[in-house]
Enzyme design. Sequence first.
Site, PDB file in Angstrom:
ATOM      1  N   LYS A 107      -2.712  -3.791  -3.317  1.00 58.35           N
ATOM      2  CA  LYS A 107      -1.630  -3.569  -2.362  1.00 58.35           C
ATOM      3  C   LYS A 107      -1.404  -4.726  -1.401  1.00 58.35           C
ATOM      4  O   LYS A 107      -0.377  -4.785  -0.745  1.00 58.35           O
ATOM      5  CB  LYS A 107      -1.855  -2.266  -1.586  1.00 58.35           C
ATOM      6  CG  LYS A 107      -1.999  -1.037  -2.434  1.00 58.35           C
ATOM      7  CD  LYS A 107      -0.868  -0.823  -3.430  1.00 58.35           C
ATOM      8  CE  LYS A 107       0.470  -0.710  -2.809  1.00 58.35           C
ATOM      9  NZ  LYS A 107       1.425   0.016  -3.667  1.00 58.35           N
ATOM     10  N   SER A 109      -8.670   5.030  -9.830  1.00 60.57           N
ATOM     11  CA  SER A 109      -7.421   4.761 -10.555  1.00 60.57           C
ATOM     12  C   SER A 109      -7.671   3.741 -11.666  1.00 60.57           C
ATOM     13  O   SER A 109      -6.983   3.750 -12.679  1.00 60.57           O
ATOM     14  CB  SER A 109      -6.306   4.320  -9.605  1.00 60.57           C
ATOM     15  OG  SER A 109      -6.561   3.050  -9.069  1.00 60.57           O
TER      16      SER A 109
END
Length: 307
Positions: free
Chosen positions: A48, A265
């Site tokens: 991110k 994830s």
Amino acid sequence: MTQGIGIAGITRLVGNTPLLRVRLFEREHPNVEVYAKAEWFNPGGSVKDRAALSMIEDGERRGALTRDKTIIDSTSGNTGIAYALIGAAKGYRVKLVMPKNVSTERKALVTAYGAEIVYSDAGEGSDGAIRLVRELVAKEPDLYFYPDQYSNPANVRAHYEGTAVEILEQTSGRITHFVAGLGTTGTFVGTSKRLKEHDPSIHTVAVQPEDAFHGLEGLKHLPTAIVPRIWDPSVADEVWGAPTEPAYDLARTIAAREGLLVGHSSGAALWAVGKLAATIREGVVVTVFPDSGDRYLSMGLYGRPVK
Ligand SMILES: Cc1ncc(COP(=O)(O)O)c(C=O)c1O
């Protein structure tokens, strides 16, 4: 504009992450090469950083982000850490709306970088945080710079101009398949778009949680969620639903067997890579490991024995 050495230094470390060889599926599928982008090598520890830096610098260029504004957004954690780090480095105030149940490590990190947290209802998940940030911004629009990572094309661009180009360089253009999880969908959409422009035969697989009630922090179950405006299904050849427990098992396995301590994830991405490897006879598969397992240690998932 004058910038201190530290300011330029830390944000310049975003991107250009290593591409690691993954050996987990080699014995069963010897002609399928698997590689993963080690996104925890970004300074904020996750993929991110790329999106946050791209959106903040886009805001600066457009004049939407000025010194008097507070950066505000809803985030399951990693984007918040990225905003907080980049905000601290560039001298902006940062306010983050996140569901109360995000991991302790994430809350502590954001606070360490000097950001303020506003908690949304844990039961409403990331959608509850989106609704609350929209309310706050609507009440006092002049106070905030709201990048809105779910709708901001600069999120997608970070991967179109960064992640995808790096993958093409690092594989010398040999990539045949791309697999990535869906959160805001920025990673998958931006990377897949560029890869397909380079070679339309590159096959793309998007990974979402199997159902609405899952334990895969950072990923979104699109059929039951607020669908991000940047989501572009036209670049996905397939969208698969990953089950939570097998994803956790794979995250544990790759830590213990290959020394790659990845988050959940990444386990979901590995689950999809395993399924893909079983259906193709040969290929060069690239996936993205968004963050490290040390973000989730307090959840106790890595202490269990590997099957
Ligand atoms: C741990 C983790 N994995 C995957 C993703 C998905 O990335 P994207 O938002 O680019 O779809 C995120 C994003 O929040 C994340 O935090």
